[in-house]
Design a protein around this motif. Structure first.
Motif, PDB file in Angstrom:
ATOM      1  N   LEU A 234       0.834  -1.204   0.000  1.00  0.00           N
ATOM      2  CA  LEU A 234       0.000   0.000   0.000  1.00  0.00           C
ATOM      3  C   LEU A 234       0.872   1.258   0.000  1.00  0.00           C
ATOM      4  O   LEU A 234       0.612   2.203  -0.755  1.00  0.00           O
ATOM      5  N   LYS A 235       1.932   1.276   0.795  1.00  0.00           N
ATOM      6  CA  LYS A 235       2.852   2.422   0.819  1.00  0.00           C
ATOM      7  C   LYS A 235       3.521   2.622  -0.543  1.00  0.00           C
ATOM      8  O   LYS A 235       3.668   3.751  -1.016  1.00  0.00           O
ATOM      9  N   LYS A 236       3.932   1.522  -1.184  1.00  0.00           N
ATOM     10  CA  LYS A 236       4.566   1.616  -2.499  1.00  0.00           C
ATOM     11  C   LYS A 236       3.583   2.145  -3.545  1.00  0.00           C
ATOM     12  O   LYS A 236       3.943   2.959  -4.397  1.00  0.00           O
ATOM     13  N   VAL A 237       2.348   1.663  -3.494  1.00  0.00           N
ATOM     14  CA  VAL A 237       1.311   2.124  -4.420  1.00  0.00           C
ATOM     15  C   VAL A 237       1.078   3.622  -4.234  1.00  0.00           C
ATOM     16  O   VAL A 237       1.019   4.383  -5.213  1.00  0.00           O
ATOM     17  N   MET A 238       0.978   4.054  -2.995  1.00  0.00           N
ATOM     18  CA  MET A 238       0.750   5.472  -2.713  1.00  0.00           C
ATOM     19  C   MET A 238       1.944   6.320  -3.142  1.00  0.00           C
ATOM     20  O   MET A 238       1.776   7.425  -3.660  1.00  0.00           O
ATOM     21  N   ALA A 239       3.162   5.812  -2.966  1.00  0.00           N
ATOM     22  CA  ALA A 239       4.361   6.549  -3.371  1.00  0.00           C
ATOM     23  C   ALA A 239       4.420   6.746  -4.881  1.00  0.00           C
ATOM     24  O   ALA A 239       4.983   7.735  -5.361  1.00  0.00           O
ATOM     25  N   GLU A 240       3.832   5.821  -5.629  1.00  0.00           N
ATOM     26  CA  GLU A 240       3.795   5.934  -7.099  1.00  0.00           C
ATOM     27  C   GLU A 240       2.544   6.668  -7.581  1.00  0.00           C
ATOM     28  O   GLU A 240       2.300   6.748  -8.781  1.00  0.00           O
ATOM     29  N   ASN A 241       1.741   7.184  -6.632  1.00  0.00           N
ATOM     30  CA  ASN A 241       0.502   7.906  -6.953  1.00  0.00           C
ATOM     31  C   ASN A 241      -0.462   7.081  -7.804  1.00  0.00           C
ATOM     32  O   ASN A 241      -1.115   7.604  -8.713  1.00  0.00           O
ATOM     33  N   ILE A 242      -0.526   5.785  -7.509  1.00  0.00           N
ATOM     34  CA  ILE A 242      -1.466   4.907  -8.193  1.00  0.00           C
ATOM     35  C   ILE A 242      -2.791   4.991  -7.441  1.00  0.00           C
ATOM     36  O   ILE A 242      -2.837   4.826  -6.220  1.00  0.00           O
ATOM     37  N   GLN A 243      -3.858   5.250  -8.179  1.00  0.00           N
ATOM     38  CA  GLN A 243      -5.176   5.418  -7.571  1.00  0.00           C
ATOM     39  C   GLN A 243      -5.680   4.099  -7.001  1.00  0.00           C
ATOM     40  O   GLN A 243      -5.672   3.068  -7.677  1.00  0.00           O
ATOM     41  N   ILE A 244      -6.147   4.144  -5.766  1.00  0.00           N
ATOM     42  CA  ILE A 244      -6.761   2.985  -5.135  1.00  0.00           C
ATOM     43  C   ILE A 244      -8.254   3.052  -5.449  1.00  0.00           C
ATOM     44  O   ILE A 244      -8.916   4.055  -5.158  1.00  0.00           O
ATOM     45  N   GLU A 245      -8.780   1.993  -6.062  1.00  0.00           N
ATOM     46  CA  GLU A 245     -10.179   1.989  -6.489  1.00  0.00           C
ATOM     47  C   GLU A 245     -11.116   1.421  -5.438  1.00  0.00           C
ATOM     48  O   GLU A 245     -12.321   1.663  -5.496  1.00  0.00           O
TER      49      GLU A 245
ATOM     50  N   GLU B  54     -12.252  -7.803   4.928  1.00  0.00           N
ATOM     51  CA  GLU B  54     -13.474  -8.435   4.456  1.00  0.00           C
ATOM     52  C   GLU B  54     -13.908  -9.546   5.413  1.00  0.00           C
ATOM     53  O   GLU B  54     -13.062 -10.148   6.097  1.00  0.00           O
ATOM     54  N   PRO B  55     -15.217  -9.851   5.464  1.00  0.00           N
ATOM     55  CA  PRO B  55     -15.710 -10.863   6.386  1.00  0.00           C
ATOM     56  C   PRO B  55     -15.209 -12.275   6.095  1.00  0.00           C
ATOM     57  O   PRO B  55     -15.306 -13.142   6.959  1.00  0.00           O
ATOM     58  N   TRP B  56     -14.625 -12.528   4.924  1.00  0.00           N
ATOM     59  CA  TRP B  56     -14.117 -13.869   4.616  1.00  0.00           C
ATOM     60  C   TRP B  56     -12.632 -14.032   4.954  1.00  0.00           C
ATOM     61  O   TRP B  56     -11.994 -14.990   4.570  1.00  0.00           O
ATOM     62  N   GLY B  57     -12.076 -13.071   5.696  1.00  0.00           N
ATOM     63  CA  GLY B  57     -10.742 -13.247   6.256  1.00  0.00           C
ATOM     64  C   GLY B  57      -9.579 -12.694   5.472  1.00  0.00           C
ATOM     65  O   GLY B  57      -8.447 -13.156   5.640  1.00  0.00           O
ATOM     66  N   VAL B  58      -9.825 -11.722   4.615  1.00  0.00           N
ATOM     67  CA  VAL B  58      -8.724 -11.065   3.923  1.00  0.00           C
ATOM     68  C   VAL B  58      -8.818  -9.562   4.126  1.00  0.00           C
ATOM     69  O   VAL B  58      -9.894  -9.015   4.349  1.00  0.00           O
ATOM     70  N   ARG B  59      -7.676  -8.918   4.073  1.00  0.00           N
ATOM     71  CA  ARG B  59      -7.592  -7.463   4.004  1.00  0.00           C
ATOM     72  C   ARG B  59      -7.103  -7.181   2.602  1.00  0.00           C
ATOM     73  O   ARG B  59      -6.173  -7.845   2.111  1.00  0.00           O
ATOM     74  N   ARG B  60      -7.722  -6.200   1.916  1.00  0.00           N
ATOM     75  CA  ARG B  60      -7.393  -6.016   0.505  1.00  0.00           C
ATOM     76  C   ARG B  60      -7.691  -4.607   0.008  1.00  0.00           C
ATOM     77  O   ARG B  60      -8.355  -3.824   0.686  1.00  0.00           O
ATOM     78  N   PHE B  61      -7.160  -4.336  -1.179  1.00  0.00           N
ATOM     79  CA  PHE B  61      -7.499  -3.126  -1.929  1.00  0.00           C
ATOM     80  C   PHE B  61      -7.382  -3.426  -3.415  1.00  0.00           C
ATOM     81  O   PHE B  61      -6.746  -4.405  -3.817  1.00  0.00           O
ATOM     82  N   TYR B  62      -8.032  -2.592  -4.225  1.00  0.00           N
ATOM     83  CA  TYR B  62      -7.994  -2.714  -5.686  1.00  0.00           C
ATOM     84  C   TYR B  62      -7.223  -1.542  -6.278  1.00  0.00           C
ATOM     85  O   TYR B  62      -7.399  -0.394  -5.855  1.00  0.00           O
ATOM     86  N   VAL B  63      -6.415  -1.844  -7.281  1.00  0.00           N
ATOM     87  CA  VAL B  63      -5.750  -0.840  -8.115  1.00  0.00           C
ATOM     88  C   VAL B  63      -5.780  -1.334  -9.558  1.00  0.00           C
ATOM     89  O   VAL B  63      -6.093  -2.493  -9.806  1.00  0.00           O
ATOM     90  N   ARG B  64      -5.433  -0.464 -10.479  1.00  0.00           N
ATOM     91  CA  ARG B  64      -5.288  -0.875 -11.885  1.00  0.00           C
ATOM     92  C   ARG B  64      -3.811  -0.885 -12.252  1.00  0.00           C
ATOM     93  O   ARG B  64      -3.055  -0.008 -11.847  1.00  0.00           O
ATOM     94  N   ASP B  65      -3.413  -1.905 -12.992  1.00  0.00           N
ATOM     95  CA  ASP B  65      -2.032  -1.959 -13.469  1.00  0.00           C
ATOM     96  C   ASP B  65      -1.887  -1.012 -14.661  1.00  0.00           C
ATOM     97  O   ASP B  65      -2.876  -0.404 -15.099  1.00  0.00           O
TER      98      ASP B  65
END
Length: 116
Positions: A76-87, A93-104
């Motif tokens: 997440l820090k690397k994504v933010m440092a590259e100014n990649i938009q988090i969608e 999530e209730p199924w046991g993962v922590r996550r975020f979406y970005v576009r390559d």
């Protein structure tokens, strides 16, 4: 008969554009380079999987690819440092993962996740 491997192929006019996203953010190594195709790998062994979904969970779009990492906060820090938009996210999530979406760089929706 056994399926030995499944490879994700992404169409790209310029495969060099993958370097920052897949090499720098995800620490993947360039393991094959023929110019027209570049293959990145972590060197980790993994279970072969194909997921088929009507949604991405929590009402989100179905991602094109999911990348499981061992340190979501670092990615997440690397994504933010590259100014990649988090969608979407980051969210637990209730199924046991922590996550975020970005576009390559090629417009593919990437689900970055860590099991919690």
């Amino acid at each position: 008969m056994k399926v030995k491997r499944i490879v994700l192929n992404i169409e790209a006019a310029n495969p060099d554009n993958a370097k920052i996203f897949y090499e720098s953010i995800f620490d993947l190594d360039l393991v094959m380079d023929h110019g027209w195709i570049k293959t990145y790998s972590s060197g980790e062994e993994m279970t072969t999987q194909i997921s088929v979904a009507s949604e991405g969970g929590s009402g989100t779009a179905v991602p094109d690819v999911s990348i499981e990492v061992d340190d979501l906060d670092l990615v997440l820090k690397k994504v933010m440092a590259e100014n990649i938009q988090i969608e979407y996210g980051p969210v637990s999530e209730p199924w046991g993962v922590r996550r975020f979406y970005v576009r390559d760089p090629f417009g593919k929706l990437v689900n970055v996740l860590q099991h919690i």
